[in-house]
Motif scaffolding. Sequence first.
Motif, PDB file in Angstrom:
ATOM      1  N   GLU A 171       0.859  -1.185   0.089  1.00  0.00           N
ATOM      2  CA  GLU A 171       0.042   0.094   0.079  1.00  0.00           C
ATOM      3  C   GLU A 171       0.689   1.224   0.124  1.00  0.00           C
ATOM      4  OE1 GLU A 171      -4.086  -1.578   2.537  1.00  0.00           O
ATOM      5  OE2 GLU A 171      -2.087  -1.055   3.508  1.00  0.00           O
ATOM      6  N   GLN A 172       1.977   1.254   0.945  1.00  0.00           N
ATOM      7  CA  GLN A 172       2.890   2.429   0.828  1.00  0.00           C
ATOM      8  C   GLN A 172       3.747   2.554  -0.580  1.00  0.00           C
ATOM      9  OE1 GLN A 172       2.340   0.097   3.437  1.00  0.00           O
ATOM     10  NE2 GLN A 172       1.375   1.531   4.749  1.00  0.00           N
ATOM     11  N   VAL A 173       4.214   1.486  -1.140  1.00  0.00           N
ATOM     12  CA  VAL A 173       4.678   1.381  -2.222  1.00  0.00           C
ATOM     13  C   VAL A 173       3.801   1.910  -3.528  1.00  0.00           C
ATOM     14  CG1 VAL A 173       5.571  -0.004  -4.276  1.00  0.00           C
ATOM     15  CG2 VAL A 173       6.281  -0.369  -1.792  1.00  0.00           C
ATOM     16  N   ILE A 174       2.560   1.723  -3.423  1.00  0.00           N
ATOM     17  CA  ILE A 174       1.858   2.290  -4.562  1.00  0.00           C
ATOM     18  C   ILE A 174       1.446   3.784  -4.108  1.00  0.00           C
ATOM     19  CG2 ILE A 174      -0.506   1.998  -5.163  1.00  0.00           C
ATOM     20  CD1 ILE A 174      -0.610  -0.948  -4.717  1.00  0.00           C
ATOM     21  N   ALA A 175       1.261   4.273  -2.937  1.00  0.00           N
ATOM     22  CA  ALA A 175       1.031   5.491  -2.375  1.00  0.00           C
ATOM     23  C   ALA A 175       2.202   6.294  -2.904  1.00  0.00           C
ATOM     24  CB  ALA A 175       0.578   5.673  -0.888  1.00  0.00           C
ATOM     25  N   ARG A 176       3.342   5.885  -2.587  1.00  0.00           N
ATOM     26  CA  ARG A 176       4.636   6.731  -2.844  1.00  0.00           C
ATOM     27  C   ARG A 176       4.735   6.764  -4.139  1.00  0.00           C
ATOM     28  NH1 ARG A 176       7.294  10.084  -4.102  1.00  0.00           N
ATOM     29  NH2 ARG A 176       9.072  10.787  -3.055  1.00  0.00           N
ATOM     30  N   GLY A 177       4.257   6.085  -4.995  1.00  0.00           N
ATOM     31  CA  GLY A 177       4.433   6.259  -6.620  1.00  0.00           C
ATOM     32  C   GLY A 177       3.461   7.197  -7.083  1.00  0.00           C
ATOM     33  N   GLU A 178       2.722   7.734  -6.256  1.00  0.00           N
ATOM     34  CA  GLU A 178       1.609   8.809  -6.758  1.00  0.00           C
ATOM     35  C   GLU A 178       2.175  10.374  -7.197  1.00  0.00           C
ATOM     36  OE1 GLU A 178      -2.137   8.882  -4.793  1.00  0.00           O
ATOM     37  OE2 GLU A 178      -2.220   6.824  -4.251  1.00  0.00           O
ATOM     38  N   TRP A 179       3.206  10.297  -6.464  1.00  0.00           N
ATOM     39  CA  TRP A 179       3.708  11.724  -6.845  1.00  0.00           C
ATOM     40  C   TRP A 179       5.259  11.499  -6.979  1.00  0.00           C
ATOM     41  CZ3 TRP A 179       3.261  10.249  -1.757  1.00  0.00           C
ATOM     42  CH2 TRP A 179       4.428  10.821  -0.740  1.00  0.00           C
ATOM     43  N   GLN A 180       5.867  12.556  -7.858  1.00  0.00           N
ATOM     44  CA  GLN A 180       7.323  12.738  -8.187  1.00  0.00           C
ATOM     45  C   GLN A 180       7.627  14.091  -7.911  1.00  0.00           C
ATOM     46  OE1 GLN A 180       8.898  10.043  -8.807  1.00  0.00           O
ATOM     47  NE2 GLN A 180       7.135   8.781  -8.869  1.00  0.00           N
ATOM     48  N   PRO A 204       9.115  17.151  -6.114  1.00  0.00           N
ATOM     49  CA  PRO A 204       9.965  17.506  -4.790  1.00  0.00           C
ATOM     50  C   PRO A 204       9.415  18.409  -3.722  1.00  0.00           C
ATOM     51  CG  PRO A 204      11.062  18.678  -6.494  1.00  0.00           C
ATOM     52  CD  PRO A 204       9.852  17.506  -7.281  1.00  0.00           C
ATOM     53  N   ARG A 205       8.163  19.095  -4.343  1.00  0.00           N
ATOM     54  CA  ARG A 205       7.331  19.838  -3.231  1.00  0.00           C
ATOM     55  C   ARG A 205       6.968  19.276  -2.073  1.00  0.00           C
ATOM     56  NH1 ARG A 205       2.080  22.053  -6.503  1.00  0.00           N
ATOM     57  NH2 ARG A 205       1.385  22.358  -4.341  1.00  0.00           N
ATOM     58  N   TYR A 206       6.610  17.938  -2.158  1.00  0.00           N
ATOM     59  CA  TYR A 206       5.713  17.192  -1.291  1.00  0.00           C
ATOM     60  C   TYR A 206       6.921  16.066  -0.466  1.00  0.00           C
ATOM     61  CZ  TYR A 206       1.710  18.319  -4.261  1.00  0.00           C
ATOM     62  OH  TYR A 206       0.799  19.063  -5.004  1.00  0.00           O
ATOM     63  N   ALA A 207       7.011  16.384   0.671  1.00  0.00           N
ATOM     64  CA  ALA A 207       7.967  15.801   1.423  1.00  0.00           C
ATOM     65  C   ALA A 207       7.300  14.385   1.871  1.00  0.00           C
ATOM     66  CB  ALA A 207       8.516  16.470   2.588  1.00  0.00           C
ATOM     67  N   GLU A 208       5.966  14.407   1.741  1.00  0.00           N
ATOM     68  CA  GLU A 208       5.191  13.110   2.319  1.00  0.00           C
ATOM     69  C   GLU A 208       3.824  13.188   1.694  1.00  0.00           C
ATOM     70  OE1 GLU A 208       4.430  10.451   3.467  1.00  0.00           O
ATOM     71  OE2 GLU A 208       5.239  10.005   5.817  1.00  0.00           O
ATOM     72  N   GLY A 209       3.175  11.894   2.047  1.00  0.00           N
ATOM     73  CA  GLY A 209       1.807  11.708   1.344  1.00  0.00           C
ATOM     74  C   GLY A 209       0.888  11.346   2.721  1.00  0.00           C
ATOM     75  N   LEU A 210      -0.137  11.877   2.665  1.00  0.00           N
ATOM     76  CA  LEU A 210      -1.416  11.704   3.760  1.00  0.00           C
ATOM     77  C   LEU A 210      -2.027  10.506   3.155  1.00  0.00           C
ATOM     78  CD1 LEU A 210      -3.195  12.506   6.087  1.00  0.00           C
ATOM     79  CD2 LEU A 210      -4.463  13.683   4.640  1.00  0.00           C
ATOM     80  N   MET A 211      -2.197   9.410   4.274  1.00  0.00           N
ATOM     81  CA  MET A 211      -2.965   8.342   3.895  1.00  0.00           C
ATOM     82  C   MET A 211      -4.199   8.236   4.625  1.00  0.00           C
ATOM     83  SD  MET A 211      -0.236   5.332   3.111  1.00  0.00           S
ATOM     84  CE  MET A 211      -1.416   4.644   1.850  1.00  0.00           C
ATOM     85  N   ARG A 212      -5.375   7.803   4.360  1.00  0.00           N
ATOM     86  CA  ARG A 212      -6.500   7.392   4.806  1.00  0.00           C
ATOM     87  C   ARG A 212      -6.906   5.980   4.576  1.00  0.00           C
ATOM     88  NH1 ARG A 212      -9.514  12.380   1.596  1.00  0.00           N
ATOM     89  NH2 ARG A 212     -11.562  11.948   3.079  1.00  0.00           N
ATOM     90  N   ASP A 213      -8.168   5.828   5.528  1.00  0.00           N
ATOM     91  CA  ASP A 213      -8.284   4.225   5.413  1.00  0.00           C
ATOM     92  C   ASP A 213      -9.784   4.271   4.334  1.00  0.00           C
ATOM     93  OD1 ASP A 213     -10.762   5.404   6.625  1.00  0.00           O
ATOM     94  OD2 ASP A 213     -10.362   4.302   8.706  1.00  0.00           O
ATOM     95  N   MET A 214     -10.191   3.071   4.312  1.00  0.00           N
ATOM     96  CA  MET A 214     -11.482   3.015   3.352  1.00  0.00           C
ATOM     97  C   MET A 214     -12.816   3.926   3.400  1.00  0.00           C
ATOM     98  SD  MET A 214      -9.784   0.988   1.387  1.00  0.00           S
ATOM     99  CE  MET A 214     -11.079   0.447   0.190  1.00  0.00           C
ATOM    100  N   SER A 215     -12.825   4.360   4.831  1.00  0.00           N
ATOM    101  CA  SER A 215     -13.980   5.021   4.885  1.00  0.00           C
ATOM    102  C   SER A 215     -13.707   6.763   4.908  1.00  0.00           C
ATOM    103  CB  SER A 215     -14.362   4.691   6.452  1.00  0.00           C
ATOM    104  OG  SER A 215     -14.798   3.463   6.463  1.00  0.00           O
ATOM    105  N   GLY A 216     -12.235   6.847   4.586  1.00  0.00           N
ATOM    106  CA  GLY A 216     -11.786   8.264   4.605  1.00  0.00           C
ATOM    107  C   GLY A 216     -11.375   8.806   5.586  1.00  0.00           C
TER     108      GLY A 216
END
Length: 271
Positions: free
Chosen positions: A146-155, A157-169
């Motif tokens: 899940e983290q591998v797929i999520a980290r692949g969503e952006w390239q 450099p302005r983003y240092a991290e990504g926000l992750m939510r569950d299936m209910s948001g």
Amino acid sequence: MLRWVDGRPSETLSSLDRGLAYGDGLFETIAVRSARPRLLEHHLARLADGCRRLSIPLDQALLRAELLAFATQLGEGVAKLVVTRGDGARGYAPLGAATPRRLLFGSPWPSYAPANVSQGVELFPCRTRLAEQPLLAGMKHLNRLEQVIARGEWQEPRYAEGLMRDMSGRVVEGVFSNLFLVREGRLITAELSRCGVAGVMRAWLLEQAAEQQILVEIRDVDYDELLATDEVFLCNSLYGIWPVRRLEGHVWPAGALTRKLQGILRTLLDF
């Protein structure tokens, strides 16, 4: 790169290892400063809990001795500890006689922008959602797809991290961080009984909050509450605390409580 397998330098790994075949194991990413593993007791406690839940026998005394010896050789950098169930035959069923395997990998200290600490970071809103599985919630198990797929969503450099939510948001964590909100002087962090990783820096900060008599709420957090809160910060055992300054046009200051906790980190753990 420094590599040990079961306490000895090695460049090879059995192709029968269940960690490789099925992700049947756990890992810890440990900061090593001046040849000492930082937050060692917290890492060992989380690993022991995960091994208990997965029914992987763990020799704590042996593992501690190996980690200390490995940190002495590494000196400065990051020690990644992987514990697998060991070798197994084809098929999912774990063999009771399998001998757990201990892997240690050393790498240089990561290069993070100093501005992440002082000025804060921008979060990418990940589309990938965390699946809910209470049997695995909180553990740092080897399946990080899940983290591998999520980290692949952006390239960018302005983003240092990504926000992750569950299936209910509901808001859960960052891709490689835990998340805290600050609201009216209280700390709020997500409840992790359905999904997410219970980070060792998160655990340490919760202990410090109790000592400082800072009120803490561990509960579900929805997205609207995140946007309406006073301060937001991320935490991780390698970089400490990063204030969050922006998410999808919403801007937060690096407020007083975030700065106070950063100061405690500098004083007690030399971040």
